[in-house]
Design a protein around this motif. Structure first.
Motif, PDB file in Angstrom:
ATOM      1  N   ASP A  82     -69.886  73.699 -38.838  1.00 49.77           N
ATOM      2  CA  ASP A  82     -68.596  73.272 -39.380  1.00 49.77           C
ATOM      3  C   ASP A  82     -68.760  72.087 -40.317  1.00 49.77           C
ATOM      4  O   ASP A  82     -68.019  71.960 -41.301  1.00 49.77           O
ATOM      5  CB  ASP A  82     -67.647  72.911 -38.235  1.00 49.77           C
ATOM      6  CG  ASP A  82     -66.209  72.780 -38.705  1.00 49.77           C
ATOM      7  OD1 ASP A  82     -65.712  73.719 -39.353  1.00 49.77           O
ATOM      8  OD2 ASP A  82     -65.578  71.749 -38.422  1.00 49.77           O
ATOM      9  N   TYR A 118     -65.328  65.179 -40.820  1.00 50.29           N
ATOM     10  CA  TYR A 118     -66.305  64.375 -40.066  1.00 50.29           C
ATOM     11  C   TYR A 118     -66.524  63.042 -40.783  1.00 50.29           C
ATOM     12  O   TYR A 118     -67.065  63.001 -41.885  1.00 50.29           O
ATOM     13  CB  TYR A 118     -67.613  65.153 -39.922  1.00 50.29           C
ATOM     14  CG  TYR A 118     -67.418  66.434 -39.133  1.00 50.29           C
ATOM     15  CD1 TYR A 118     -67.627  66.466 -37.757  1.00 50.29           C
ATOM     16  CD2 TYR A 118     -66.973  67.596 -39.761  1.00 50.29           C
ATOM     17  CE1 TYR A 118     -67.421  67.626 -37.024  1.00 50.29           C
ATOM     18  CE2 TYR A 118     -66.759  68.766 -39.039  1.00 50.29           C
ATOM     19  CZ  TYR A 118     -66.985  68.779 -37.676  1.00 50.29           C
ATOM     20  OH  TYR A 118     -66.767  69.923 -36.952  1.00 50.29           O
ATOM     21  N   ALA A 155     -63.028  64.263 -36.605  1.00 52.78           N
ATOM     22  CA  ALA A 155     -64.087  63.716 -35.758  1.00 52.78           C
ATOM     23  C   ALA A 155     -64.692  62.500 -36.438  1.00 52.78           C
ATOM     24  O   ALA A 155     -64.825  62.457 -37.663  1.00 52.78           O
ATOM     25  CB  ALA A 155     -65.172  64.764 -35.522  1.00 52.78           C
ATOM     26  N   GLY A 209     -73.207  67.475 -27.523  1.00 58.00           N
ATOM     27  CA  GLY A 209     -71.827  67.903 -27.634  1.00 58.00           C
ATOM     28  C   GLY A 209     -71.292  68.654 -26.432  1.00 58.00           C
ATOM     29  O   GLY A 209     -72.029  69.326 -25.729  1.00 58.00           O
ATOM     30  N   TYR A 269     -72.733  60.412 -37.988  1.00 61.50           N
ATOM     31  CA  TYR A 269     -72.382  61.151 -39.193  1.00 61.50           C
ATOM     32  C   TYR A 269     -72.831  60.458 -40.478  1.00 61.50           C
ATOM     33  O   TYR A 269     -72.626  60.984 -41.574  1.00 61.50           O
ATOM     34  CB  TYR A 269     -70.877  61.426 -39.239  1.00 61.50           C
ATOM     35  CG  TYR A 269     -70.363  62.238 -38.072  1.00 61.50           C
ATOM     36  CD1 TYR A 269     -71.215  63.049 -37.320  1.00 61.50           C
ATOM     37  CD2 TYR A 269     -69.016  62.183 -37.710  1.00 61.50           C
ATOM     38  CE1 TYR A 269     -70.743  63.773 -36.244  1.00 61.50           C
ATOM     39  CE2 TYR A 269     -68.528  62.913 -36.636  1.00 61.50           C
ATOM     40  CZ  TYR A 269     -69.397  63.702 -35.903  1.00 61.50           C
ATOM     41  OH  TYR A 269     -68.911  64.421 -34.849  1.00 61.50           O
ATOM     42  N   THR A 299     -63.681  69.640 -32.762  1.00 62.08           N
ATOM     43  CA  THR A 299     -63.107  69.626 -34.118  1.00 62.08           C
ATOM     44  C   THR A 299     -63.273  70.986 -34.783  1.00 62.08           C
ATOM     45  O   THR A 299     -62.324  71.513 -35.380  1.00 62.08           O
ATOM     46  CB  THR A 299     -63.768  68.526 -34.959  1.00 62.08           C
ATOM     47  OG1 THR A 299     -63.482  67.254 -34.356  1.00 62.08           O
ATOM     48  CG2 THR A 299     -63.247  68.530 -36.387  1.00 62.08           C
ATOM     49  N   ALA A 300     -64.463  71.541 -34.688  1.00 57.64           N
ATOM     50  CA  ALA A 300     -64.738  72.836 -35.325  1.00 57.64           C
ATOM     51  C   ALA A 300     -63.826  73.936 -34.786  1.00 57.64           C
ATOM     52  O   ALA A 300     -63.157  74.643 -35.558  1.00 57.64           O
ATOM     53  CB  ALA A 300     -66.205  73.214 -35.110  1.00 57.64           C
ATOM     54  N   ALA A 340     -71.835  65.610 -31.090  1.00 57.74           N
ATOM     55  CA  ALA A 340     -72.068  66.991 -31.515  1.00 57.74           C
ATOM     56  C   ALA A 340     -71.097  67.950 -30.842  1.00 57.74           C
ATOM     57  O   ALA A 340     -71.405  69.127 -30.624  1.00 57.74           O
ATOM     58  CB  ALA A 340     -73.505  67.389 -31.196  1.00 57.74           C
ATOM     59  N   CYS A 341     -69.905  67.469 -30.507  1.00 54.33           N
ATOM     60  CA  CYS A 341     -68.920  68.313 -29.837  1.00 54.33           C
ATOM     61  C   CYS A 341     -68.327  69.349 -30.794  1.00 54.33           C
ATOM     62  O   CYS A 341     -68.236  69.110 -31.999  1.00 54.33           O
ATOM     63  CB  CYS A 341     -67.799  67.452 -29.248  1.00 54.33           C
ATOM     64  SG  CYS A 341     -68.357  66.348 -27.928  1.00 54.33           S
ATOM     65  N   SER A 342     -67.912  70.459 -30.229  1.00 54.64           N
ATOM     66  CA  SER A 342     -67.326  71.527 -31.047  1.00 54.64           C
ATOM     67  C   SER A 342     -65.805  71.460 -31.077  1.00 54.64           C
ATOM     68  O   SER A 342     -65.154  72.348 -31.623  1.00 54.64           O
ATOM     69  CB  SER A 342     -67.768  72.901 -30.522  1.00 54.64           C
ATOM     70  OG  SER A 342     -67.254  73.130 -29.220  1.00 54.64           O
ATOM     71  N   CYS A 379     -70.678  72.603 -34.201  1.00 53.54           N
ATOM     72  CA  CYS A 379     -70.450  71.347 -34.909  1.00 53.54           C
ATOM     73  C   CYS A 379     -71.238  71.299 -36.215  1.00 53.54           C
ATOM     74  O   CYS A 379     -70.681  70.997 -37.276  1.00 53.54           O
ATOM     75  CB  CYS A 379     -70.833  70.177 -34.013  1.00 53.54           C
ATOM     76  SG  CYS A 379     -70.736  68.551 -34.806  1.00 53.54           S
TER      77      CYS A 379
END
Length: 231
Positions: A119, A127, A60, A15, A65, A48-49, A44-46, A116
């Motif tokens: 969240d 997600y 996301a 991420g 997922y 969205t969170a 695994a990016c943050s 991520c």
């Protein structure tokens, strides 16, 4: 595999941070307010969170997922370790001003992963499991779509046809625009079919622009495509 750029033997679940996204896509928090935003594929990016905590409306989606909870988090931890080992060998092909060194890069990657994963436990509805080149969303479901380090990046294993089908699907669910970063592969080479894709999109009536970004970590990975719907 190449001996020039970063050598990765699989598509990794790694991420980037929220701040990296703003820099990569040359976009501000204010520009994203009151917009429905899709991060695809998000890994695994943050983004969205953190984005939703800041009052944005971000969704996301990613093939990863389909797996959830600790299993997915553990895969992310393994992939960070895998990528950092490869990074040590390839670090001369990266610019170390955004990150101080490999340890600092690892810290940012882990922070994004933890944000991520946490969240996903609390807001799992944000997600969505997808298998590109198909998306389970209605036409024009999102105002803006951000797509980082997938198309063009994995040019050695994603065919031109896959790229075209995925672009069609991203544009189908985008009301305003799609941004794709970067336009180079893992070797730092401009995607070999990019001009062909640009011509195709122009013929289909889209406004396409290649824009420089202030963010450059991988050498030569400092521009993105902005594709806009005319209607």
């Amino acid at each position: 595999m190449d001996k020039i750029g970063l050598e990765l033997d699989r598509v990794v679940f790694i991420g980037r941070t929220f701040e990296e996204y703003l820099d990569m896509f040359s976009i501000t928090l204010d520009e994203l307010k009151d917009k429905k935003v899709l991060d695809c594929p998000a890994g695994a990016c943050s983004f969205t969170a953190i984005g939703n905590k800041k009052g944005l409306d971000v969704t996301a989606c990613d093939i990863a997922y389909y797996h959830q909870g600790e299993a997915l988090k553990n895969k992310g931890l393994q992939d960070v370790e895998h990528a950092m080992k490869k990074m040590e060998k390839a670090k001369n092909h990266f610019k170390w001003d955004y990150f101080k060194d490999v340890d600092d890069l690892k810290k940012h990657r882990l922070n994004a992963l933890y944000d991520c994963a946490n969240d996903m436990k609390e807001n799992n509805e944000h997600y969505i499991s997808v298998t590109l080149p198909e998306l389970p969303f209605e036409d024009k479901a999102f105002d803006i779509i951000l797509s980082a380090h997938f198309l063009f990046t994995y040019a050695d294993r994603l065919s031109y046809e896959f790229h075209l089908k995925t672009l069609h699907e991203l544009l189908r669910v985008a009301k305003e625009e799609v941004r794709i970063f970067p336009v180079v592969d893992l070797e730092g080479k401009r995607y070999e079919h990019l001009d062909k894709i640009l011509g195709y999109l122009d013929e289909k009536g889209f406004d396409v622009e290649e824009v420089k970004a202030s963010y450059e970590f991988q050498a030569h990975a400092n521009s993105m495509l902005i594709i806009k719907n005319k209607d």
